[in-house]
Design an enzyme around this catalytic site. Structure first.
Site, short mmCIF file in Angstrom:
data_model
loop_
_atom_site.label_atom_id
_atom_site.label_comp_id
_atom_site.label_asym_id
_atom_site.label_seq_id
_atom_site.Cartn_x
_atom_site.Cartn_y
_atom_site.Cartn_z
N ASN A 209 0.66 -1.24 0.07
CA ASN A 209 -0.13 -0.07 0.23
C ASN A 209 0.97 1.37 -0.11
OD1 ASN A 209 -0.46 1.83 2.60
ND2 ASN A 209 0.18 -0.11 3.27
N PHE B 247 -1.60 8.10 4.40
CA PHE B 247 -2.48 8.83 5.40
C PHE B 247 -3.87 9.28 4.83
CE2 PHE B 247 1.02 9.51 8.63
CZ PHE B 247 0.89 8.02 8.97
N SER C 237 5.43 5.17 8.69
CA SER C 237 4.83 4.80 7.39
C SER C 237 5.66 5.27 6.23
CB SER C 237 3.46 5.79 7.20
OG SER C 237 2.96 5.76 5.81
N ASN D 212 4.61 6.03 3.32
CA ASN D 212 4.27 6.78 2.24
C ASN D 212 3.92 8.17 2.57
OD1 ASN D 212 3.97 4.24 1.09
ND2 ASN D 212 2.40 3.60 2.38
N THR D 213 4.33 8.80 3.64
CA THR D 213 4.40 10.25 3.82
C THR D 213 5.82 10.75 3.70
OG1 THR D 213 2.61 10.40 5.32
CG2 THR D 213 3.98 12.29 5.61
N LYS E 89 5.31 3.42 17.24
CA LYS E 89 5.34 2.35 16.11
C LYS E 89 6.47 2.56 15.20
CE LYS E 89 2.50 -0.03 12.81
NZ LYS E 89 1.26 -0.44 12.59
N ASN F 124 5.76 -1.46 11.49
CA ASN F 124 5.16 -1.15 10.16
C ASN F 124 5.44 -1.98 8.87
OD1 ASN F 124 3.27 0.49 8.79
ND2 ASN F 124 3.62 2.10 10.19
C1 LIG Z 1 -3.76 -1.25 3.64
C2 LIG Z 1 -2.81 -1.14 4.71
C3 LIG Z 1 -3.17 0.36 5.32
C4 LIG Z 1 -2.40 0.41 6.39
N1 LIG Z 1 -2.40 1.55 6.94
C5 LIG Z 1 -1.80 2.03 8.24
C6 LIG Z 1 -1.79 3.06 8.98
O1 LIG Z 1 -2.62 4.12 8.63
N2 LIG Z 1 -1.03 3.39 10.26
C7 LIG Z 1 -0.26 2.48 10.42
O2 LIG Z 1 0.44 2.74 11.45
N3 LIG Z 1 -0.09 1.12 9.91
C8 LIG Z 1 -0.91 1.02 8.92
N4 LIG Z 1 -0.55 -0.04 8.23
C9 LIG Z 1 0.24 -1.38 8.54
C10 LIG Z 1 -0.22 -2.34 9.61
O3 LIG Z 1 -1.05 -1.66 10.58
C11 LIG Z 1 0.92 -3.31 10.00
O4 LIG Z 1 1.65 -2.70 10.74
C12 LIG Z 1 1.31 -4.06 9.02
O5 LIG Z 1 0.46 -4.04 7.86
C13 LIG Z 1 1.93 -5.31 9.08
O6 LIG Z 1 1.03 -6.34 9.53
P1 LIG Z 1 0.31 -7.44 8.51
O7 LIG Z 1 1.70 -7.88 7.81
O8 LIG Z 1 -0.63 -8.23 9.55
O9 LIG Z 1 -0.60 -6.48 7.55
C14 LIG Z 1 -1.45 -0.58 6.85
C15 LIG Z 1 -1.30 -1.84 6.26
C16 LIG Z 1 -2.00 -2.12 5.22
C17 LIG Z 1 -1.86 -3.35 4.45
#
Ligand SMILES: Cc1cc2nc3c(=O)[nH]c(=O)nc-3n(C[C@H](O)[C@H](O)[C@H](O)COP(=O)(O)O)c2cc1C
Length: 364
Positions: A110, A114, A173, A175-176, A214, A243
């Site tokens: 992704n 934000f 993140s 992406n910012t 985080k 993350n």
């Molecule tokens: C589509 C998507 C959006 C995410 N948005 C955020 C976010 O807004 N803030 C954040 O701290 N992590 C975000 N994450 C990261 C997840 O909270 C998590 O830390 C990361 O995906 C690893 O876990 P997973 O492998 O179970 O997905 C996002 C992940 C995905 C897949």
């Protein structure tokens, strides 16, 4: 019941564009709430950051970015839900497409950036459910165009303390642009000093609000030394590791999609996330609990995460491929491990493999 619901919904959702499917999943949870999950076995309970979690399985940030469905998720069996990332002001995020499934790898990329309805909208929703119970944390981030990013975090802690069980400071993140620079020692020290000061100030009116940090799984170990040292000195209440990754492990089968820019999550992240968790655990030395996230898509991976150092775990991408039934499967697997090892609390597993894991070759 969750099984029937999912059998109907999952193939349908998977046929949609990933972001449309996500919007549909939120609407389904909002308007067609699932029947409540069974009551949790007491052995799954966990106390961390002064909070009592009925089970250690949390919904990770990014699924319910605007706090629309925390109660439906709690009902479905999560022990806690982290909403957000919320930014102070509304912002659209990056242009679509910005969310991709790596079906052959069980991964997600992704670059949402934000996308957020902003603090006012989330605050109103959380205030409306403030007496509903359950552990709902909020993950906060800075606006892309903010002139003072540290001030954004401070403002959000002040505003959300009264309605959130805990606040996660998300500086990881990918992406910012520039956000992850907040992990650099000199900047982080100032950020955490101000964030912890805000936490201690709001405690007087709102009661204790734990603040978690985080981090990215991509930190070099020397930088992790600094980050953990500062987090300990500044007395944050816990950390989330971690993350999404900007790395692309070799051997991804969905190689065309893997070339998309953004953060990778899901199964291809598991080995790196577990290693960073273990590295963090040995540096934290039990001073605060760690939440483990990254790549959990089975009961076995969940137990591995706890053994690598997690007191609590979070899932997101695994749900895309396995559905909400994954939550019950993880809880079942943890209970099975307790029976097998004749233990009466999952506390016994926390960090059991951490030291050994840090001696392994770096995962590729
Ligand atoms: C589509 C998507 C959006 C995410 N948005 C955020 C976010 O807004 N803030 C954040 O701290 N992590 C975000 N994450 C990261 C997840 O909270 C998590 O830390 C990361 O995906 C690893 O876990 P997973 O492998 O179970 O997905 C996002 C992940 C995905 C897949």
């Amino acid at each position: 019941m969750i099984g029937i619901f999912e059998k109907l919904a999952l193939p349908f959702l998977r046929a949609l564009d990933p972001e449309d499917a996500h919007g549909m999943a939120i609407r389904l949870l909002k308007y067609a709430p699932l029947p409540p999950a069974a009551r949790d076995d007491g052995r799954l309970g966990m106390r961390a950051f002064g909070l009592n979690f009925p089970n250690p399985v949390g919904m990770a940030a990014g699924f319910d970015k605007n706090a629309e469905v925390p109660d439906a998720l709690l009902r479905a069996g999560f022990g806690f839900v982290e909403v957000g990332t919320i930014t102070p002001l509304p912002q659209p995020g990056n242009p679509r497409p910005r969310l991709f499934r790596l079906n052959a790898d069980g991964g997600v990329i992704n670059r949402l950036g934000f996308n957020s309805q902003g603090a006012d909208a989330a605050l109103a929703r959380l205030a409306a459910r403030a007496d509903a119970g359950g552990i709902v944390g909020i993950n906060v981030g800075a606006n892309k165009d903010s002139p003072d990013r540290v001030a954004d975090y401070v403002t959000l802690i002040e505003r959300f303390a009264a309605v959130a069980s805990y606040v996660t400071v998300n500086i990881s993140s990918p992406n910012t642009p520039g956000l992850r620079n907040l992990q650099q020692a000199s900047v982080l020290d100032d950020l955490l000093a101000r964030v912890v000061d805000a936490r201690d100030r709001v405690t007087r009116n709102s009661g204790p609000t734990p603040v978690l940090l985080k981090i990215a799984p991509d930190l070099a170990l020397g930088d992790l030394d600094d980050v953990v040292g500062i987090a300990r000195r500044r007395r944050v209440d816990g950390m989330i590791v971690g993350n999404t990754t900007v790395a692309r492990p070799p051997g991804l089968r969905d190689s065309k999609t893997a070339a998309e820019a953004g953060g990778l999550s899901g199964r291809p992240l598991l080995a790196l996330a577990d290693r960073m968790l273990a590295e963090t655990f040995v540096r934290v030395e039990g001073v605060f609990p760690i939440v483990g996230a990254g790549g959990i898509d089975s009961g076995e991976a969940a137990l591995g995460k706890i053994r690598a150092g997690a007191s609590l775990i979070q899932v997101y991408s695994g749900l895309v491929f396995r559905g909400l039934g994954l939550v019950a499967e993880i809880k079942q697997a943890l209970l099975h491990a307790l029976d097998r090892d004749r233990q009466d609390s999952i506390k016994e597993f926390i960090g059991a493999d951490a030291a050994a894991a840090t001696a392994e070759p770096w995962p590729s």
